[in-house]
Design a protein around this motif. Structure first.
Motif, PDB file in Angstrom:
ATOM      1  N   VAL A 194       1.415  -0.998   0.126  1.00  0.00           N
ATOM      2  CA  VAL A 194      -0.065  -0.127  -0.249  1.00  0.00           C
ATOM      3  C   VAL A 194       0.635   1.325  -0.057  1.00  0.00           C
ATOM      4  N   ARG A 195       1.613   1.445   1.019  1.00  0.00           N
ATOM      5  CA  ARG A 195       2.406   2.577   1.119  1.00  0.00           C
ATOM      6  C   ARG A 195       3.382   2.944   0.185  1.00  0.00           C
ATOM      7  N   PRO A 200      -1.610   2.384  -4.661  1.00  0.00           N
ATOM      8  CA  PRO A 200      -1.677   2.101  -2.519  1.00  0.00           C
ATOM      9  C   PRO A 200      -3.723   0.403  -2.963  1.00  0.00           C
ATOM     10  N   ILE A 201      -4.367   0.906  -4.035  1.00  0.00           N
ATOM     11  CA  ILE A 201      -5.432   0.621  -4.007  1.00  0.00           C
ATOM     12  C   ILE A 201      -5.590  -1.320  -4.912  1.00  0.00           C
ATOM     13  N   ILE A 212      -5.251  -3.566   5.100  1.00  0.00           N
ATOM     14  CA  ILE A 212      -4.467  -2.489   5.198  1.00  0.00           C
ATOM     15  C   ILE A 212      -3.455  -2.136   6.362  1.00  0.00           C
ATOM     16  N   ILE A 214      -1.944   1.115   7.151  1.00  0.00           N
ATOM     17  CA  ILE A 214      -1.327   2.563   6.851  1.00  0.00           C
ATOM     18  C   ILE A 214      -0.658   3.376   7.348  1.00  0.00           C
ATOM     19  N   ILE A 228      -7.667   6.926   0.840  1.00  0.00           N
ATOM     20  CA  ILE A 228      -7.043   5.417   0.387  1.00  0.00           C
ATOM     21  C   ILE A 228      -8.073   4.158   0.851  1.00  0.00           C
ATOM     22  N   ALA A 232     -10.003   1.744  -1.142  1.00  0.00           N
ATOM     23  CA  ALA A 232      -9.929   0.582  -0.950  1.00  0.00           C
ATOM     24  C   ALA A 232     -11.179  -0.724  -0.084  1.00  0.00           C
TER      25      ALA A 232
END
Length: 329
Positions: A194-195, A200-201, A212, A214, A228, A232
């Motif tokens: 993700v990061r 990131p999706i 996820i 974050i 995000i 997501a």
């Protein structure tokens, strides 16, 4: 959001070096730039090896938190987990003792130079210390290939894992691993996918994760991280990037702003530092952290100040990252 002039950022910036009590992912001392913004203290602390384009995202987060009001919140405190570095099993008790009241522990695994037996011993020690009611999750930081991850999760399943964070590096590997181990009931969490991803999706779109992870700074701030999560459509855990207590307060603001927060967050990592820039440090009490800005201790900032050479290095980096953001506007 308007980008402040470089001169204003430089005038407000201090560069510090925080010693860790235990080496964490190869880091013994964490350097960070802390900045006194109009809305409160903020932090710019991309890891030293990050290129300017990636580090500039962290500067966006710093400006947002330091120059804009914090977003509306849904809670006034956030439950957090203990974090256990890739230490020997006999040191687990000492580390967990630094995380007051935490009911969840995240255990680092797949450390370079170690073997699966080290991971098993460490996770076993954590499970024994936490008891059957405690929650134990693992984080491999993408350190296993697909077959290694499958084998490791079979070996670690007896410890009733809450989830496995980033067991493999790629989205395709995560998706295949999730398919292979679905019958085991161990959820897969995505962090680096993700990061550190251009999209990131993508990990959610591929069905490669159950939740996820974050982080406010690496994702460019609270507002972008919230967007995000919304896009997501997966449960989220807010975690730190080995921030000072200032950066942790940014993470707590993000966690408090999430409409749903089903998991304890990885924001207790001030407990890994021997010293911090706030008085007191933002460490767990009763397994929770309060929501709100932190008060910086000027004496601590002065005592933890880096050398002139290191300050110059950070100011040069700030200038380059400021240039990246200015050009993008």
């Amino acid at each position: 959001m308007t980008l402040p002039p470089l001169a204003e950022l430089v005038e407000r910036a201090h560069v510090v070096a925080l010693p860790l009590t235990t080496r964490f992912r190869g880091v013994d001392v964490r350097e960070a730039m802390v900045i006194e913004g109009p809305a409160g203290w903020t932090e710019f602390s991309p890891f030293l090896e990050y290129a300017d384009d990636e580090a500039a995202v962290w500067l966006t987060a710093a400006v947002e938190f330091g120059w804009l009001p914090s977003p509306p919140t849904h809670r006034d405190s956030v439950a957090v987990n203990a974090t256990v570095p890739a230490i020997s099993s006999d040191r687990v008790g000492d580390v967990l003792a630094r995380f007051d009241g935490c009911r969840t522990a995240k255990v680092k695994v797949a450390e370079r130079g170690q073997v699966l037996g080290d991971d098993i011993a460490r996770v076993r020690a954590v499970r024994e210390a936490m008891g059957p009611e405690g929650r134990v999750r693992i984080d491999a930081n993408g350190g296993w290939n697909l077959d290694e991850a499958e084998h490791a999760l079979h070996a670690l399943a007896e410890f009733d894992l809450e989830y496995a964070e980033q067991p493999c590096a790629s989205v395709d590997e995560l998706a295949e691993l999730r398919r292979r181990i679905g019958y085991m009931g161990i959820p897969i969490a995505a962090d680096e996918s993700v990061r550190k991803a251009d999209d990131p999706i993508a990990v959610a779109r591929a069905g490669a994760a159950d939740l996820i992870v974050i982080k406010a700074q690496p994702l460019g701030g609270v507002a972008r991280a919230l967007s995000i999560v919304a896009e997501a459509g997966l449960p989220a855990v807010v975690s730190s990037a080995l921030d000072t207590s200032i950066g942790l307060a940014m993470g707590v603001a993000l966690a408090a702003s999430l409409p749903e927060l089903d998991y304890d967050c990885g924001l207790g990592t001030a407990s890994l530092f021997a010293a911090d820039v706030t008085a007191p440090p933002l460490r767990p009490a009763g397994g929770r952290l309060p929501v709100g800005r932190v008060s910086v201790d000027p004496a601590a900032v002065a005592a933890l100040a880096v050398s002139d050479d290191r300050r110059r290095w950070w100011l040069d980096r700030l200038e380059r990252c400021h240039g990246v953001l200015a050009a993008s506007r």
